[in-house]
Design an enzyme around this catalytic site. Sequence first.
Site, PDB file in Angstrom:
ATOM      1  N   SER A 487       0.814  -1.224   0.000  1.00  0.00           N
ATOM      2  CA  SER A 487       0.000   0.000   0.000  1.00  0.00           C
ATOM      3  C   SER A 487       0.841   1.266   0.000  1.00  0.00           C
ATOM      4  CB  SER A 487      -0.954   0.002   1.200  1.00  0.00           C
ATOM      5  OG  SER A 487      -0.237   0.022   2.425  1.00  0.00           O
ATOM      6  N   ASP A 488       1.820   1.366   0.916  1.00  0.00           N
ATOM      7  CA  ASP A 488       2.578   2.620   0.973  1.00  0.00           C
ATOM      8  C   ASP A 488       3.544   2.750  -0.198  1.00  0.00           C
ATOM      9  OD1 ASP A 488       4.167   0.597   1.980  1.00  0.00           O
ATOM     10  OD2 ASP A 488       4.976   1.761   3.645  1.00  0.00           O
ATOM     11  N   CYS A 489       4.073   1.627  -0.697  1.00  0.00           N
ATOM     12  CA  CYS A 489       4.931   1.688  -1.886  1.00  0.00           C
ATOM     13  C   CYS A 489       4.128   2.153  -3.092  1.00  0.00           C
ATOM     14  CB  CYS A 489       5.550   0.319  -2.160  1.00  0.00           C
ATOM     15  SG  CYS A 489       6.627  -0.276  -0.842  1.00  0.00           S
ATOM     16  N   GLU A 492       3.370   5.967  -2.509  1.00  0.00           N
ATOM     17  CA  GLU A 492       4.521   6.848  -2.726  1.00  0.00           C
ATOM     18  C   GLU A 492       4.925   6.869  -4.198  1.00  0.00           C
ATOM     19  OE1 GLU A 492       5.674   8.893  -0.554  1.00  0.00           O
ATOM     20  OE2 GLU A 492       4.528   8.138   1.149  1.00  0.00           O
TER      21      GLU A 492
END
Length: 766
Positions: A487-489, A492
């Site tokens: 999710s965060d990859c 970003e």
Amino acid sequence: MWRLRTGSSTVDKADSWLSSLNNHLGRQIWCYDPEAGTPQEREAVEAECARFTANRHQQRQSADTLLRLQFQKEHSANRLPSRITVNEDHEVTEDDVTTTLCRALQFYSQLQTDDGHWSGDHSGPMFFLPGMVIALYVTGALDSVLSEHHQREICRYIYNHQRQDGSWGLHPEGTGTLFGTVLSYVTLRLMGESKSNSNNREALRKAQTWIIDHGGATDVPSWGKFWLAVLGVYEWSGVNPLPPESWLLPKSLIAHPGRLPVLYRFIFLPMSYIYARRLSHHLTKIIEDLRKELYTIPYEDIDWNHARKLGAKEEIVPRSVVQDVILSILHNYVEPIMSHWPGFLLRQKALALIMEHIHHEDETTQYLCVCPVSKALNMLCCWLEDRNSDAFKKHLSRVLDFLWLSEDGMKMQVCNGSQLWDTALSVRALISANLLNECSSMLRRAKLYIENTQIQESYPGDLDHWHRITSKGGWPQSTRDWGWPVSDCTAEALQAVLALSSQSTTDVGEALPEERIHECINVLLSFQKSNGSFAPFDARNPLEGPKIWNHTESPGYKSLDFECVECTSSVIQALAAFNKIYPEHRAKEISISIQEGTRFIERLQNSDGSWSGTWGICFTYATWFGIMGLLASGARYYESIAIQRACEFILSKQLPNGGWGEHFHSFKNKVYTNLEGERAHVVHTSWSMLALLATGQEGRDAIPLHRAAKILINAQMETGDYSQEGVVGAVCGDHTISYATYRCVFPIWALGEYRYKLFGKKNMYI
């Protein structure tokens, strides 16, 4: 001499077992070439290695010096401007900041690989490597996969991180544990180290003494017992049950292991297969010796059922009475039934299902697997199923993807790298620097890497059957071949793509097609859980999973796929940035998603205004993310009590020297803890600056920002790099991780934002 190879240059033409979705883009392998390097270059490498060993008890984090030596030689840069020093009684000027940024950017440009990503050390937990070594030893592939040069560097790494009392921790910064010490000692012995023929015989003697003084190997946590049983130096009757039949339970039951957090799920899966097969290496001289060296009483006298219940109190989460009762029933009654006819028929069905899942995971990750632990375990399972199988051979070809070399030796990374993550953050930092002459070439290459690393395939088959969510449009942490959207990859990377789309196409190239951006939004929205948070891997797991299968007994069990402010903030920021450019696409769903995520972040805030970190250290990192998530949702400083309290928290932790420096002990202490001697850390200082700048601190009181900027300017080295000051990353909240690029990325980002906010400079050509 060792050299890092990347991309297609990593492929040995004689190796027909490697496969890739994009010609191995981002792959990074350390290779030994006896002819490489000049005498001066070899001497420089040896000097750096010796320097680390001499100072290993004072500075436990390596500085990724070997990579820097190689890349600075290969990617020569223009002559740097003179280093800036700002005295205590002088003000920071625009020229000071601009010069420091130019120096940092020129240095960082040398570290970019030809395919556009940034390489760097992404190691951490020391218990990853022993599992792989044991797996290779048991399958007979140790010497064919790991050359004598690999094994020498692995041993050097282990010795370098031995503590003065003879023990090893779970990670280089950690205090000694029985788990870490037993597995590190076993690894050294399997690689031929012994008290009779090693230059490090005293280190081995101290380690064995420490093990015996702490109760022997019977007291290691369950995960350690498992690996020792596989090796043949522990009996399976002393291992808590890992019943494969649990995979046949109805998926609606909370006890179904498919409800485990992703990383634990894909570790429990092969562990249960190996447990049922009772894999144990045959008796050899080294196995006999280890049986004598690891225990306080003769091996044949050990009560294995009693040993099954043992564990060093400081290393495990105590099991509840209910858990103990269930495990005893499984061990004493269920296991005997499943080991014989007719229960054996059910076991065979379960094992067949498990191998289906293992092969699916292997094939969808090009035999990399979600983490190095599951990689080693899946490889063992394929070997157990068929020792001559193509699957096993494909696994062997991917072992080196996880190994990284620094001046402290060769270690195993948390993943096959953090290439995409580091590159996405780098893009955002470079754009914030607003110095396009210095950045345009880097941005153009980084953009290509990000675009070509986006996952463009959907998982084959029924997603629910394979316990997966949609993948097409997401981004992985490392390479497209790794295949897991995070999710965060993903968030970003999307923010980097959107930021690049605002730049001139002459400078950075054409924007990513809309269709692929929309596919990314589909993936991001699928990560949201019912409580509003965004999970790293999988939104479907309940907040309370089947704890009975917590085979690691780790205190960080819950954090791997549960509540996380960092992931939630990243996704909110990405959705908000997307909505500004594409306001008509899934607008209502995005609005609701942001609102729910924002409420989650507000609920998670601590009473002192901070947030607790999961993936970085600790309160500093998470509070920056908490603030950024709230700002992205539309909140503003003067209207948001949560943001005001968060800023007050950050300002209250500023050190007398103007910087910030947080110790990883904050995780354990559950309270903000300064580094020893109240030292400032450039990465923590950068995170704090970014949080304050985003809230408009320059308009309220700019003095804290000026003082922090001095820290970043004065800390820069002659080369334009920053020194390695301490660990910055974490996983599970109790294991530290190295992110070697952070010390370059975040000072650039913070000084870029500082320069823009304080001096009003944007998109400058110099």
